[in-house]
Design an enzyme around this catalytic site. Structure first.
Site, mmCIF file in Angstrom:
data_model
loop_
_atom_site.group_PDB
_atom_site.id
_atom_site.type_symbol
_atom_site.label_atom_id
_atom_site.label_comp_id
_atom_site.label_asym_id
_atom_site.label_seq_id
_atom_site.Cartn_x
_atom_site.Cartn_y
_atom_site.Cartn_z
ATOM 1 N N CYS A 95 0.941 -1.155 0.041
ATOM 2 C CA CYS A 95 0.022 -0.043 -0.119
ATOM 3 C C CYS A 95 0.715 1.217 0.250
ATOM 4 O O CYS A 95 1.780 1.471 0.958
ATOM 5 C CB CYS A 95 -0.788 -0.208 1.401
ATOM 6 N N CYS A 206 -1.103 3.765 -6.527
ATOM 7 C CA CYS A 206 -1.952 3.280 -5.467
ATOM 8 C C CYS A 206 -2.259 1.804 -5.921
ATOM 9 O O CYS A 206 -2.539 1.598 -7.235
ATOM 10 C CB CYS A 206 -3.314 3.953 -5.309
HETATM 11 N N1 DGL Z 1 -4.052 0.859 -2.025
HETATM 12 C C1 DGL Z 1 -3.545 1.761 -1.144
HETATM 13 C C2 DGL Z 1 -2.439 2.353 -1.841
HETATM 14 O O1 DGL Z 1 -1.718 1.787 -2.580
HETATM 15 C C3 DGL Z 1 -4.559 2.868 -0.772
HETATM 16 C C4 DGL Z 1 -6.028 2.793 -1.076
HETATM 17 C C5 DGL Z 1 -6.635 3.618 0.027
HETATM 18 O O2 DGL Z 1 -7.101 2.854 1.056
HETATM 19 O O3 DGL Z 1 -6.962 4.938 0.065
HETATM 20 O O4 DGL Z 1 -2.227 3.466 -1.769
#
Ligand code: DGL
Length: 279
Positions: A95, A206
């Site tokens: 993430c 993301c």
């Molecule tokens: N998947 C996450 C990232 O790579 C974040 C998505 C979220 O929870 O806003 O930033």
């Protein structure tokens, strides 16, 4: 569909029993605010198919990208502590948002635990597109954070970097709505400026966004090159596990993937399996 991935997802693993085995045979935890991190997990499985993985998606607390850094740091620490209790041998923060909020502090807190994070693939996008326009799509928090500003400063002489906070986009992936008419409409509104003044490359900053890559490409055009950090992160995890002497010896086995989620509805768990095997 990738055959190794389909075999893996059907396996079960006894997490309690695993703790009694040597550390090398413990699983690797892969963590995200939801199902997005599966875009990184699938590259890790391809890179090290012999390893066991525990994927934890915190869908109950998602999205992280619109929270404060302190909130995300606090949640991430809580989960890493839980992974330690479960006896994992390494942690991958799949993430970008949680990485920018917590990875440095986590490494200080757990010096003996290999911890890998992910950051937007600005480097390859800029070096492979000198003098061109590079759009970076990420959560509002990732784009606000110092870590991202430092990254941008390093490459801003090479290409024109355009950061774009994309609040609301990850929700389509969480709801299994990639490829839908709704997500296309949302993207058209979000990206209208770049439909009129095209960019040359897009960084998916993301881990949810690779699942809507086709939608982004449909809106911006097939000439736009798309970059994400999943493969690089998988290679980095492999390197760190080797360096720590924690790689499994038997490379002929096929590992297991266990999915856990803080909002484990049937639909969510089915979505996890679907995303892992999706090409
Ligand atoms: N998947 C996450 C990232 O790579 C974040 C998505 C979220 O929870 O806003 O930033």
């Amino acid at each position: 569909m990738n055959d190794t991935l389909t075999q893996i997802v059907r396996e079960e693993v006894d997490l309690e029993g695993v703790k009694k085995r040597p550390l090398k045979e413990h699983p690797i935890a892969v963590f995200d605010s939801g199902v997005g991190g599966i875009s990184v997990l699938r590259e890790m499985v391809k890179e090290m198919p012999w390893e066991d993985f525990l994927f934890y998606g915190d869908s109950k607390n998602a999205p992280y990208g619109t929270k404060t850094r302190d909130e995300v740091r606090e949640i991430t620490f809580r989960h890493v502590e839980e992974f330690r209790r479960e006896g994992v041998k390494a942690v991958a923060i799949a993430c970008n948002t949680a990485t920018s909020a917590a990875v440095r502090a986590l490494r200080i807190e757990y010096p003996d635990l290999p911890i890998v994070g992910i950051e937007p693939a600005v480097k390859p996008a800029c070096t492979e597109n000198p003098g061109k326009r590079v759009l970076v799509m990420a959560t509002p928090m990732t784009i606000r954070e110092e870590k991202f500003h430092k990254l941008m400063d390093r490459y801003r002489d090479m290409a024109e970097i355009i950061p774009l906070p994309c609040a609301g986009l990850m929700e389509f992936v969480e709801k299994g709505k990639a490829g839908s008419k709704e997500v296309r409409e949302f993207l058209k509104q979000l990206l209208w400026e770049y439909m009129e003044h095209p960019v040359d490359a897009v960084v998916l900053g993301c881990t949810h966004y690779p699942f809507v890559q086709k939608d982004i490409q449909a809106v911006l055009g097939s000439q736009v090159k798309i970059y994400d950090g999943a493969k690089g992160t998988a290679r980095e995890l492999h390197r760190r596990i080797k360096a720590a002497g924690l790689e499994r010896e038997n490379k002929n086995r096929i590992g297991h993937v266990v999915f856990q989620n803080s909002a484990p509805t049937k639909t969510k768990m089915a979505l996890c399996e679907k995303l892992l095997v999706q090409e």
